[in-house]
Each structure stands twice: as C-alpha cells, then as structure tokens.
Design a protein around this motif. Structure first.
Motif, PDB file in Angstrom:
ATOM      1  N   LYS A   1       0.858  -1.183   0.000  1.00 39.88           N
ATOM      2  CA  LYS A   1       0.000   0.000   0.000  1.00 39.88           C
ATOM      3  C   LYS A   1       0.894   1.232   0.000  1.00 39.88           C
ATOM      4  O   LYS A   1       1.901   1.282   0.698  1.00 39.88           O
ATOM      5  N   ARG A   2       0.514   2.215  -0.802  1.00 35.64           N
ATOM      6  CA  ARG A   2       1.267   3.463  -0.869  1.00 35.64           C
ATOM      7  C   ARG A   2       0.355   4.615  -0.476  1.00 35.64           C
ATOM      8  O   ARG A   2      -0.842   4.543  -0.659  1.00 35.64           O
ATOM      9  N   GLY A   3       0.945   5.652   0.037  1.00 36.80           N
ATOM     10  CA  GLY A   3       0.161   6.814   0.419  1.00 36.80           C
ATOM     11  C   GLY A   3       1.047   8.038   0.552  1.00 36.80           C
ATOM     12  O   GLY A   3       2.253   7.970   0.344  1.00 36.80           O
ATOM     13  N   ALA A   4       0.415   9.144   0.891  1.00 41.36           N
ATOM     14  CA  ALA A   4       1.154  10.395   1.046  1.00 41.36           C
ATOM     15  C   ALA A   4       0.493  11.237   2.126  1.00 41.36           C
ATOM     16  O   ALA A   4      -0.717  11.180   2.313  1.00 41.36           O
ATOM     17  N   GLY A   5       1.306  11.984   2.833  1.00 36.60           N
ATOM     18  CA  GLY A   5       0.810  12.949   3.800  1.00 36.60           C
ATOM     19  C   GLY A   5       1.266  14.336   3.393  1.00 36.60           C
ATOM     20  O   GLY A   5       2.244  14.485   2.663  1.00 36.60           O
ATOM     21  N   ILE A   6       0.550  15.331   3.847  1.00 37.62           N
ATOM     22  CA  ILE A   6       0.854  16.697   3.457  1.00 37.62           C
ATOM     23  C   ILE A   6       1.119  17.525   4.710  1.00 37.62           C
ATOM     24  O   ILE A   6       0.345  17.483   5.659  1.00 37.62           O
TER      25      ILE A   6
END
Length: 64
Positions: free
Chosen positions: A3-8
């Motif tokens: 699983k891949r994701g991003a935070g800001i």
C-alpha cells in the motif's frame, strides 16, 4: 501488494495545519496531517495534491 500513500505538511512559516479525525472509525478523534492512500499509477505528489483537495478543499503547491 504494498500500500502506498502520502501525507501533506502545510505551513506558512509560523502556523501548521493539522486535522482532527472524525468521531467514528479508525483512529477516531486523533490529530493527523492531511493525506491518504495512493490510487494505482498515481505519484506521491498527485496523491498529496488530491488528498489536500478532498480533505481540506485546498490546492496544494509544493514548496521548500
């Protein structure tokens, strides 16, 4: 499958934006930065910009 994701991390130099999670669901009422899971073939930058729009109604502009 990974699983891949991003935070800001939004900041204007003196203030930082964090969100409080909903009263229901996983991690309820905890503080967190905007972000989420990446769609297939979506880059981390595309994920971050989409999540900023979805969660905050903001157009993210990458900076320093």
């Amino acid at each position: 499958m990974k699983k891949r994701g991003a935070g800001i991390f939004f900041t204007d130099g003196s203030k930082t934006l964090i969100l409080k999670r909903a009263e229901e669901g996983k991690n309820k009422e905890k503080w967190d930065f905007p972000g989420g899971k990446a769609n297939p073939k979506e880059s981390f930058l595309e994920t971050a910009k989409r999540e900023a729009r979805e969660e905050c109604g903001l157009d993210a502009v990458p900076g320093n």
